[in-house]
Design a protein around this motif. Structure first.
Motif, PDB file in Angstrom:
ATOM      1  N   ASN A  72       0.829  -1.208   0.000  1.00 11.17           N
ATOM      2  CA  ASN A  72       0.000   0.000   0.000  1.00 11.17           C
ATOM      3  C   ASN A  72       0.863   1.259   0.000  1.00 11.17           C
ATOM      4  N   ASP A  73       1.977   1.221   0.743  1.00 10.98           N
ATOM      5  CA  ASP A  73       2.885   2.368   0.758  1.00 10.98           C
ATOM      6  C   ASP A  73       3.382   2.686  -0.649  1.00 10.98           C
ATOM      7  N   ILE A  74       3.702   1.648  -1.422  1.00  8.18           N
ATOM      8  CA  ILE A  74       4.261   1.885  -2.753  1.00  8.18           C
ATOM      9  C   ILE A  74       3.229   2.521  -3.670  1.00  8.18           C
ATOM     10  N   VAL A  75       1.954   2.198  -3.480  1.00  6.12           N
ATOM     11  CA  VAL A  75       0.897   2.849  -4.261  1.00  6.12           C
ATOM     12  C   VAL A  75       0.896   4.350  -3.960  1.00  6.12           C
ATOM     13  N   GLU A  76       0.995   4.704  -2.689  1.00  6.16           N
ATOM     14  CA  GLU A  76       0.999   6.116  -2.302  1.00  6.16           C
ATOM     15  C   GLU A  76       2.292   6.816  -2.737  1.00  6.16           C
ATOM     16  N   ILE A  77       3.416   6.154  -2.603  1.00  3.85           N
ATOM     17  CA  ILE A  77       4.692   6.733  -3.039  1.00  3.85           C
ATOM     18  C   ILE A  77       4.644   7.005  -4.538  1.00  3.85           C
ATOM     19  N   ARG A  78       4.148   6.064  -5.281  1.00  5.84           N
ATOM     20  CA  ARG A  78       4.016   6.225  -6.735  1.00  5.84           C
ATOM     21  C   ARG A  78       3.103   7.415  -7.057  1.00  5.84           C
ATOM     22  N   ARG A  79       1.970   7.509  -6.344  1.00  2.00           N
ATOM     23  CA  ARG A  79       1.019   8.600  -6.561  1.00  2.00           C
ATOM     24  C   ARG A  79       1.664   9.954  -6.263  1.00  2.00           C
ATOM     25  N   LEU A  80       2.404  10.033  -5.160  1.00  5.25           N
ATOM     26  CA  LEU A  80       3.066  11.290  -4.790  1.00  5.25           C
ATOM     27  C   LEU A  80       4.126  11.685  -5.827  1.00  5.25           C
ATOM     28  N   LEU A  81       4.907  10.722  -6.273  1.00 10.98           N
ATOM     29  CA  LEU A  81       5.924  11.013  -7.282  1.00 10.98           C
ATOM     30  C   LEU A  81       5.282  11.479  -8.583  1.00 10.98           C
ATOM     31  N   GLN A  82       4.221  10.808  -9.002  1.00  8.86           N
ATOM     32  CA  GLN A  82       3.547  11.207 -10.236  1.00  8.86           C
ATOM     33  C   GLN A  82       2.900  12.589 -10.097  1.00  8.86           C
ATOM     34  N   ALA A  83       2.394  12.907  -8.907  1.00  8.66           N
ATOM     35  CA  ALA A  83       1.823  14.240  -8.670  1.00  8.66           C
ATOM     36  C   ALA A  83       2.896  15.320  -8.766  1.00  8.66           C
ATOM     37  N   ALA A  84       4.146  14.939  -8.484  1.00  4.34           N
ATOM     38  CA  ALA A  84       5.273  15.872  -8.593  1.00  4.34           C
ATOM     39  C   ALA A  84       5.924  15.800  -9.977  1.00  4.34           C
ATOM     40  N   ASP A  85       5.226  15.197 -10.937  1.00  2.93           N
ATOM     41  CA  ASP A  85       5.710  15.029 -12.307  1.00  2.93           C
ATOM     42  C   ASP A  85       6.991  14.213 -12.407  1.00  2.93           C
ATOM     43  N   VAL A  86       7.145  13.248 -11.499  1.00  2.85           N
ATOM     44  CA  VAL A  86       8.269  12.323 -11.562  1.00  2.85           C
ATOM     45  C   VAL A  86       7.724  11.010 -12.110  1.00  2.85           C
ATOM     46  N   MET A 104      22.965   4.604 -14.821  1.00  2.38           N
ATOM     47  CA  MET A 104      21.901   5.058 -13.923  1.00  2.38           C
ATOM     48  C   MET A 104      22.488   5.583 -12.621  1.00  2.38           C
ATOM     49  N   SER A 105      21.926   6.670 -12.127  1.00  4.74           N
ATOM     50  CA  SER A 105      22.329   7.220 -10.831  1.00  4.74           C
ATOM     51  C   SER A 105      21.597   6.484  -9.717  1.00  4.74           C
ATOM     52  N   ILE A 106      22.080   6.695  -8.481  1.00  3.79           N
ATOM     53  CA  ILE A 106      21.468   6.101  -7.294  1.00  3.79           C
ATOM     54  C   ILE A 106      21.068   7.218  -6.346  1.00  3.79           C
ATOM     55  N   TRP A 107      19.850   7.145  -5.841  1.00  6.30           N
ATOM     56  CA  TRP A 107      19.363   8.060  -4.810  1.00  6.30           C
ATOM     57  C   TRP A 107      18.873   7.222  -3.643  1.00  6.30           C
ATOM     58  N   GLY A 108      18.749   7.872  -2.512  1.00  8.33           N
ATOM     59  CA  GLY A 108      18.065   7.255  -1.386  1.00  8.33           C
ATOM     60  C   GLY A 108      18.933   6.854  -0.234  1.00  8.33           C
ATOM     61  N   GLN A 109      20.212   6.645  -0.449  1.00  3.84           N
ATOM     62  CA  GLN A 109      21.048   6.213   0.656  1.00  3.84           C
ATOM     63  C   GLN A 109      21.185   7.286   1.726  1.00  3.84           C
ATOM     64  N   ASP A 110      20.996   8.535   1.348  1.00  2.89           N
ATOM     65  CA  ASP A 110      21.106   9.625   2.318  1.00  2.89           C
ATOM     66  C   ASP A 110      19.801  10.417   2.453  1.00  2.89           C
ATOM     67  N   LEU A 111      18.694   9.849   1.956  1.00  3.20           N
ATOM     68  CA  LEU A 111      17.411  10.522   2.016  1.00  3.20           C
ATOM     69  C   LEU A 111      16.514   9.894   3.081  1.00  3.20           C
ATOM     70  N   VAL A 112      15.576  10.672   3.566  1.00  6.11           N
ATOM     71  CA  VAL A 112      14.617  10.164   4.549  1.00  6.11           C
ATOM     72  C   VAL A 112      13.722   9.146   3.862  1.00  6.11           C
ATOM     73  N   LEU A 113      13.508   8.037   4.516  1.00 10.44           N
ATOM     74  CA  LEU A 113      12.655   6.997   3.946  1.00 10.44           C
ATOM     75  C   LEU A 113      11.186   7.335   4.152  1.00 10.44           C
ATOM     76  N   PRO A 114      10.373   7.130   3.125  1.00 10.02           N
ATOM     77  CA  PRO A 114       8.947   7.457   3.226  1.00 10.02           C
ATOM     78  C   PRO A 114       8.138   6.311   3.843  1.00 10.02           C
ATOM     79  N   VAL A 115       8.474   5.927   5.060  1.00  9.33           N
ATOM     80  CA  VAL A 115       7.768   4.839   5.727  1.00  9.33           C
ATOM     81  C   VAL A 115       6.463   5.353   6.295  1.00  9.33           C
ATOM     82  N   GLY A 116       5.387   4.601   6.071  1.00 12.07           N
ATOM     83  CA  GLY A 116       4.107   4.963   6.657  1.00 12.07           C
ATOM     84  C   GLY A 116       3.438   6.153   6.028  1.00 12.07           C
ATOM     85  N   THR A 117       3.590   6.317   4.734  1.00 14.49           N
ATOM     86  CA  THR A 117       3.005   7.476   4.071  1.00 14.49           C
ATOM     87  C   THR A 117       1.520   7.284   3.777  1.00 14.49           C
ATOM     88  N   HIS A 118       1.027   6.102   3.932  1.00 14.64           N
ATOM     89  CA  HIS A 118      -0.370   5.834   3.575  1.00 14.64           C
ATOM     90  C   HIS A 118      -1.273   5.924   4.765  1.00 14.64           C
TER      91      HIS A 118
END
Length: 183
Positions: free
Chosen positions: A111-125, A169-183
């Motif tokens: 369920n989190d991945i559905v919300e993460i995907r939605r948020l990214l798409q809303a930000a035109d990612v 391909m670049s890598i992101w996320g190792q130093d970013l806040v994890l979006p746990v529990g966004t749903h």
């Protein structure tokens, strides 16, 4: 899923044949060696080569013994094997791959991945793919077309990072806040 061990390549090959007879023909086959077969060095690469030659199905053999690392290390080995087998240095890049949502510590990750995907798409990612969630074998080459792999885990995936960077391909996320529990 079948378990075979004992330095017996013919038995591994025969079990694979039997599974393919009993079930729908797979598009991709994995052979994993756990702790026992890893210790006695079952030749899963030889078995994979025989099966692939006979069946014309891609076969990926991986030594995934627990003493080589835990669940996250096994996931990284699979990601790397998929990139090495199906990845290309794409001329046209698009979007991001979301990597490892099942490793972010939430039982609610589907369920989190559905919300993460939605948020990214809303930000035109543009989300290229979620590794490996709801993806078909014929889509695996598309993974290497992403601009970026966004890793949703605090684990160290240095081998995956190197493999992805080798494909451009670049890598992101190792130093970013994890979006746990966004749903």
């Amino acid at each position: 899923m079948e378990s075979v061990y004992g330095r017996n390549v013919p038995l591994i090959v025969e079990r694979a044949r039997e599974l393919m007879r009993r079930r729908e023909r797979p598009e991709l086959l994995f052979i994993f060696a756990g702790c026992g077969p890893s210790i006695i060095e079952d030749d899963i690469n030889r078995a994979a080569a025989i099966i692939s030659e006979e069946s014309e199905i891609p076969v990926i053999a991986l030594d995934t013994a627990a003493f080589l690392g835990g669940f996250a290390r096994g996931a990284e080995m699979i990601w790397c094997a998929i990139l090495e087998r199906f990845g290309t240095d794409a001329a046209e890049r698009r979007g991001i791959n979301i990597v490892g949502p099942q490793l972010m510590g939430s039982n609610n990750w589907p369920n989190d991945i559905v919300e993460i995907r939605r948020l990214l798409q809303a930000a035109d990612v543009r989300v290229n793919h979620v590794l490996f969630h709801d993806i078909a074998v014929d889509q695996l080459p598309e993974i290497s077309r992403a601009n970026v792999n966004y890793i949703l885990s605090g684990e160290d995936f240095s081998e995956f990072e190197e493999t992805a960077e080798d494909l451009g391909m670049s890598i992101w996320g190792q130093d970013l806040v994890l979006p746990v529990g966004t749903h």
